[in-house]
Design a protein around this motif. Structure first.
Motif, PDB file in Angstrom:
ATOM      1  N   ALA A   1      30.203  20.266 -11.621  1.00  0.00           N
ATOM      2  CA  ALA A   1      31.620  21.116 -11.014  1.00  0.00           C
ATOM      3  C   ALA A   1      31.596  22.147 -10.591  1.00  0.00           C
ATOM      4  O   ALA A   1      32.328  23.161  -9.841  1.00  0.00           O
ATOM      5  CB  ALA A   1      33.061  20.438 -12.171  1.00  0.00           C
ATOM      6  N   LYS A   2      31.203  22.690 -11.966  1.00  0.00           N
ATOM      7  CA  LYS A   2      31.416  24.607 -11.446  1.00  0.00           C
ATOM      8  C   LYS A   2      30.301  25.154 -10.767  1.00  0.00           C
ATOM      9  O   LYS A   2      30.855  25.936 -10.339  1.00  0.00           O
ATOM     10  CB  LYS A   2      30.712  24.678 -13.403  1.00  0.00           C
ATOM     11  N   LEU A   3      29.673  24.594 -10.880  1.00  0.00           N
ATOM     12  CA  LEU A   3      28.300  25.302  -9.621  1.00  0.00           C
ATOM     13  C   LEU A   3      28.346  25.068  -8.220  1.00  0.00           C
ATOM     14  O   LEU A   3      29.033  25.836  -7.698  1.00  0.00           O
ATOM     15  CB  LEU A   3      26.842  24.756  -9.428  1.00  0.00           C
ATOM     16  N   GLU A   4      29.861  23.798  -8.208  1.00  0.00           N
ATOM     17  CA  GLU A   4      29.755  23.979  -6.764  1.00  0.00           C
ATOM     18  C   GLU A   4      31.384  24.300  -6.445  1.00  0.00           C
ATOM     19  O   GLU A   4      31.729  24.957  -5.721  1.00  0.00           O
ATOM     20  CB  GLU A   4      30.742  21.972  -6.366  1.00  0.00           C
ATOM     21  N   LEU A   5      32.414  24.898  -7.962  1.00  0.00           N
ATOM     22  CA  LEU A   5      33.548  25.687  -7.747  1.00  0.00           C
ATOM     23  C   LEU A   5      32.882  26.818  -6.799  1.00  0.00           C
ATOM     24  O   LEU A   5      33.973  27.653  -6.395  1.00  0.00           O
ATOM     25  CB  LEU A   5      34.080  25.735  -9.332  1.00  0.00           C
ATOM     26  N   ILE A   6      32.380  27.270  -7.979  1.00  0.00           N
ATOM     27  CA  ILE A   6      31.289  28.881  -7.193  1.00  0.00           C
ATOM     28  C   ILE A   6      31.412  29.200  -6.180  1.00  0.00           C
ATOM     29  O   ILE A   6      32.134  29.862  -5.751  1.00  0.00           O
ATOM     30  CB  ILE A   6      30.278  29.247  -8.733  1.00  0.00           C
ATOM     31  N   LEU A   7      30.098  28.626  -5.976  1.00  0.00           N
ATOM     32  CA  LEU A   7      29.689  28.252  -4.695  1.00  0.00           C
ATOM     33  C   LEU A   7      31.232  28.328  -3.160  1.00  0.00           C
ATOM     34  O   LEU A   7      30.753  28.380  -1.901  1.00  0.00           O
ATOM     35  CB  LEU A   7      29.304  27.122  -3.875  1.00  0.00           C
ATOM     36  N   THR A   8      32.191  27.674  -3.421  1.00  0.00           N
ATOM     37  CA  THR A   8      33.021  27.078  -2.753  1.00  0.00           C
ATOM     38  C   THR A   8      34.239  28.413  -2.762  1.00  0.00           C
ATOM     39  O   THR A   8      34.197  28.784  -1.708  1.00  0.00           O
ATOM     40  CB  THR A   8      33.459  25.388  -3.008  1.00  0.00           C
ATOM     41  N   GLN A   9      34.042  28.807  -4.121  1.00  0.00           N
ATOM     42  CA  GLN A   9      34.717  29.972  -3.720  1.00  0.00           C
ATOM     43  C   GLN A   9      34.147  30.723  -3.684  1.00  0.00           C
ATOM     44  O   GLN A   9      34.821  31.881  -2.481  1.00  0.00           O
ATOM     45  CB  GLN A   9      35.423  30.693  -5.379  1.00  0.00           C
ATOM     46  N   LYS A  10      32.952  31.487  -3.676  1.00  0.00           N
ATOM     47  CA  LYS A  10      32.185  32.116  -2.639  1.00  0.00           C
ATOM     48  C   LYS A  10      32.310  32.222  -1.228  1.00  0.00           C
ATOM     49  O   LYS A  10      32.283  33.276   0.030  1.00  0.00           O
ATOM     50  CB  LYS A  10      30.629  32.297  -3.108  1.00  0.00           C
ATOM     51  N   TRP A  11      31.970  30.841  -0.707  1.00  0.00           N
ATOM     52  CA  TRP A  11      32.184  30.493   1.176  1.00  0.00           C
ATOM     53  C   TRP A  11      33.928  30.941   1.372  1.00  0.00           C
ATOM     54  O   TRP A  11      34.509  31.839   2.812  1.00  0.00           O
ATOM     55  CB  TRP A  11      32.067  28.968   1.036  1.00  0.00           C
ATOM     56  N   VAL A  12      35.101  30.761   0.825  1.00  0.00           N
ATOM     57  CA  VAL A  12      36.439  31.062   1.086  1.00  0.00           C
ATOM     58  C   VAL A  12      36.189  32.871   1.167  1.00  0.00           C
ATOM     59  O   VAL A  12      37.229  33.025   2.569  1.00  0.00           O
ATOM     60  CB  VAL A  12      37.227  30.841   0.193  1.00  0.00           C
ATOM     61  N   HIS A  13      35.963  33.516   0.142  1.00  0.00           N
ATOM     62  CA  HIS A  13      35.844  35.291  -0.076  1.00  0.00           C
ATOM     63  C   HIS A  13      34.756  35.277   1.362  1.00  0.00           C
ATOM     64  O   HIS A  13      35.727  36.477   2.282  1.00  0.00           O
ATOM     65  CB  HIS A  13      35.206  35.435  -0.857  1.00  0.00           C
ATOM     66  N   TYR A  14      33.232  34.695   1.698  1.00  0.00           N
ATOM     67  CA  TYR A  14      33.147  34.971   2.875  1.00  0.00           C
ATOM     68  C   TYR A  14      33.823  35.140   4.151  1.00  0.00           C
ATOM     69  O   TYR A  14      33.921  36.053   5.410  1.00  0.00           O
ATOM     70  CB  TYR A  14      31.822  34.274   2.989  1.00  0.00           C
ATOM     71  N   GLY A  15      33.829  33.918   4.376  1.00  0.00           N
ATOM     72  CA  GLY A  15      35.509  33.317   5.679  1.00  0.00           C
ATOM     73  C   GLY A  15      34.255  33.771   6.248  1.00  0.00           C
ATOM     74  O   GLY A  15      33.000  34.020   6.816  1.00  0.00           O
ATOM     75  N   PHE A  16      34.633  34.108   7.326  1.00  0.00           N
ATOM     76  CA  PHE A  16      34.198  34.085   9.259  1.00  0.00           C
ATOM     77  C   PHE A  16      33.819  35.898   9.589  1.00  0.00           C
ATOM     78  O   PHE A  16      33.499  35.922   9.965  1.00  0.00           O
ATOM     79  CB  PHE A  16      35.378  33.365   9.897  1.00  0.00           C
ATOM     80  N   LEU A  17      34.837  36.633   8.247  1.00  0.00           N
ATOM     81  CA  LEU A  17      34.077  38.212   8.587  1.00  0.00           C
ATOM     82  C   LEU A  17      32.695  37.976   7.502  1.00  0.00           C
ATOM     83  O   LEU A  17      31.587  39.407   8.900  1.00  0.00           O
ATOM     84  CB  LEU A  17      35.098  39.303   7.217  1.00  0.00           C
ATOM     85  N   GLN A  18      32.108  37.446   7.227  1.00  0.00           N
ATOM     86  CA  GLN A  18      31.127  37.606   7.107  1.00  0.00           C
ATOM     87  C   GLN A  18      30.296  36.068   6.726  1.00  0.00           C
ATOM     88  O   GLN A  18      29.675  35.390   5.955  1.00  0.00           O
ATOM     89  CB  GLN A  18      30.608  37.692   5.103  1.00  0.00           C
ATOM     90  N   ALA A  19      30.025  35.711   8.040  1.00  0.00           N
ATOM     91  CA  ALA A  19      29.763  34.197   8.755  1.00  0.00           C
ATOM     92  C   ALA A  19      28.560  34.248   8.024  1.00  0.00           C
ATOM     93  O   ALA A  19      28.243  32.859   8.058  1.00  0.00           O
ATOM     94  CB  ALA A  19      30.718  33.447   9.480  1.00  0.00           C
ATOM     95  N   GLN A  20      27.947  35.034   8.523  1.00  0.00           N
ATOM     96  CA  GLN A  20      25.791  34.992   8.775  1.00  0.00           C
ATOM     97  C   GLN A  20      25.994  34.624   6.985  1.00  0.00           C
ATOM     98  O   GLN A  20      24.932  34.097   7.182  1.00  0.00           O
ATOM     99  CB  GLN A  20      25.160  36.598   9.357  1.00  0.00           C
ATOM    100  N   HIS A  21      26.632  34.965   5.770  1.00  0.00           N
ATOM    101  CA  HIS A  21      25.928  34.758   4.374  1.00  0.00           C
ATOM    102  C   HIS A  21      26.508  32.824   3.962  1.00  0.00           C
ATOM    103  O   HIS A  21      26.103  33.050   3.327  1.00  0.00           O
ATOM    104  CB  HIS A  21      26.155  35.860   3.700  1.00  0.00           C
TER     105      HIS A  21
END
Length: 502
Positions: A420-440
């Motif tokens: 669950a913690k890993l999912e939180l980390i990676l989901t929030q990292k995805w939010v942070h990337y957003g569309f501006l860093q969609a490649q990552h």
């Protein structure tokens, strides 16, 4: 740029500093209309649902000519082509002058590896070692496709050596003048080098965990030897001076409005707003989105809440009901001519640290890194919002107490099982990337399987689901047909990039 620097392509004397400025001045890094409209918003941002899109039969079919545009913009006259000219000019110097100019080659190599790794993340094997041979050898050669894993590992190893170089280097007057990315700051270049290496190591961590674990922990346990773009443990850090950002040219007046609206990419997305941010009462919502509203009989009635259209909406549902749902924020995204190109941020680095600590180290350290990354992401997006000088209303960043409450007492709070913690980390990292860093975001989605978005099915045969990689452009196949034969069997939409073992 033209007023400040001579164009090195139009001078008889090769200028390494001029080539360096040319290498950095990259509209595939800045949020330019063409790059986002033709490549990011029609590919990676759709595959990761970091933007909205009209569901249809061709929604997962990339434009071949646009892929070729991205491809050629890396080679010639792009980053690799310019770097080869730098190498040729450097090789012609005396030993004394080589020592003076080496800093340009080392910094340029970091940018080259950054952009080349993104090309690998999109396509897999790429021409690299033999590409751009003409300036170096005076012989035009069709370049072989190098093995993607070998290239990645060579970048990781070389970045370690470049960190050592920067630990002993000093800036120069020319480097400060021509460095339009970091203003000649050697410490920032060193941190960029190490943060890029950390990104690449985490990218390979599921396919070669032993190497990634050893080298990442060496970096994290020796912060003075391997300084990172991490904000120095400060949630209220200054993104404009800490993060690696390619600022727009002073003459720029363009924004992403047309790029977003022409592809119907401007609406809030279901998983990001409805499933992730809204349940957490995320303080970034006001700088991510506008509530929008309904216009009837020339009277505009704003929506009362932030809501996104369900991912299951059909084209007719979207076109009929879009006014009832939120759109991307005008000040932050739509009409922000001061929006920089995002190279790397403190928040990204600390999300990577959090994953590393969770998997290989202390849960206490993982929680601290995650909480810091989340707070820094709030700081970062309010920074982007405040850059807008068009007169559109901007937002004031919430108090530290409000942000801390979000981090400590919401659905985004670090808690639960390790999974669950890993999912939180990676989901929030995805939010942070957003569309501006969609490649990552796309690379991390393929590497990890997070976030758990609902993937729609398209009706076009062979394009029913998002690809696992982009096909080689037909333009490259045409001009490099002999070398293409060596990778032809890998050139499918379902061939995984080597680090993708999820």
């Amino acid at each position: 740029m033209e007023d400040a620097f001579n164009n090195p392509d139009q001078t008889t004397e090769a200028s390494i500093p001029g080539f360096f400025a040319d290498l950095l001045n990259n509209d595939r890094v800045r949020p330019s209309y063409w790059h986002y409209r033709t490549f990011i918003l029609s590919n990676q941002a759709i595959y990761t649902q970091t933007v909205s899109f009209i569901p249809g039969n061709t929604m997962y079919q990339p434009g071949d000519s646009y892929s070729y545009g991205y491809w050629t913009d890396f080679y010639a006259p792009g980053v690799l082509g310019v770097y080869r000219k730098m190498e040729a000019a450097y090789n012609a110097l005396t030993p004394e002058n080589k020592a003076k100019e080496e800093i340009f080659l080392q910094a340029g190599k970091v940018v080259l590896y950054d952009e080349a790794s993104k090309l690998i993340d999109n396509f897999g094997d790429i021409p690299f070692s033999e590409a751009g041979s003409l300036p170096l050898t005076s012989i035009a050669k069709k370049a072989k496709f190098d093995d993607q894993k070998e290239l990645y590992y060579s970048f990781i190893n070389d970045l370690k050596a470049i960190n050592t170089y920067f630990s002993q280097a000093a800036t120069t007057g020319d480097f400060s003048k021509f460095d339009i990315l970091n203003s000649g700051g050697v410490d920032k270049w060193r941190r960029y080098t190490n943060s890029l290496r950390l990104r690449l190591l985490m990218r390979i961590s599921n396919v070669d965990e032993s190497k990634a674990r050893t080298e990442v922990l060496e970096m994290l346990n020796n912060p003075s030897t391997y300084p990172l773009v991490d904000g120095a443990a400060n949630a209220n850090y200054l993104p404009g001076t800490t993060d690696i950002l390619l600022q727009p040219l002073t003459t720029n007046t363009t924004t992403l409005r047309d790029a977003l609206t022409e592809g119907n990419n401007q609406y809030a997305t279901d998983y990001m707003l409805n499933k992730t941010m809204k349940p957490a009462n995320d303080p970034r919502i006001p700088v991510f989105y506008d509530k929008f509203g309904v216009t009837k009989d020339k009277v505009f009635t704003p929506n009362k809440e932030y809501n996104a259209m369900p991912i299951t909406f059909t084209e007719n549902d979207i076109l009929t009901n879009y006014q009832k749902y939120a759109v991307l924020d005008s000040a932050t995204f739509f009409d922000n001519a001061k929006l920089p190109g995002i190279v790397t941020t403190a928040s990204e680095t600390n999300f990577a640290k959090a994953e590393a600590y969770l998997r290989w180290g202390s849960d206490t350290d993982a929680k601290a890194a995650y909480n810091l990354a989340l707070k820094q992401s709030v700081t970062f997006y309010y920074y982007l919002n405040k850059l807008n000088i068009s007169g559109i209303k901007t937002e004031n960043k919430p108090s530290d107490a409000t942000i801390t409450d979000f981090v400590d007492n919401s659905t985004a709070t670090y808690s639960g099982t390790s999974a669950a913690k890993l999912e939180l980390i990676l989901t929030q990292k995805w939010v942070h990337y957003g569309f501006l860093q969609a490649q990552h975001a796309w690379s991390e989605y393929r590497r990890t399987g997070y976030p758990k978005i609902t993937v729609l099915t398209a009706g076009l045969a062979n394009y029913a689901t998002p690809p696992l990689r982009l096909l080689y452009p037909t333009g490259e196949i045409s001009v490099n047909s002999e070398n293409y034969e060596a990778v032809r069997s890998k050139d499918t939409r379902t061939t995984k990039i080597f680090w993708d073992v999820n």
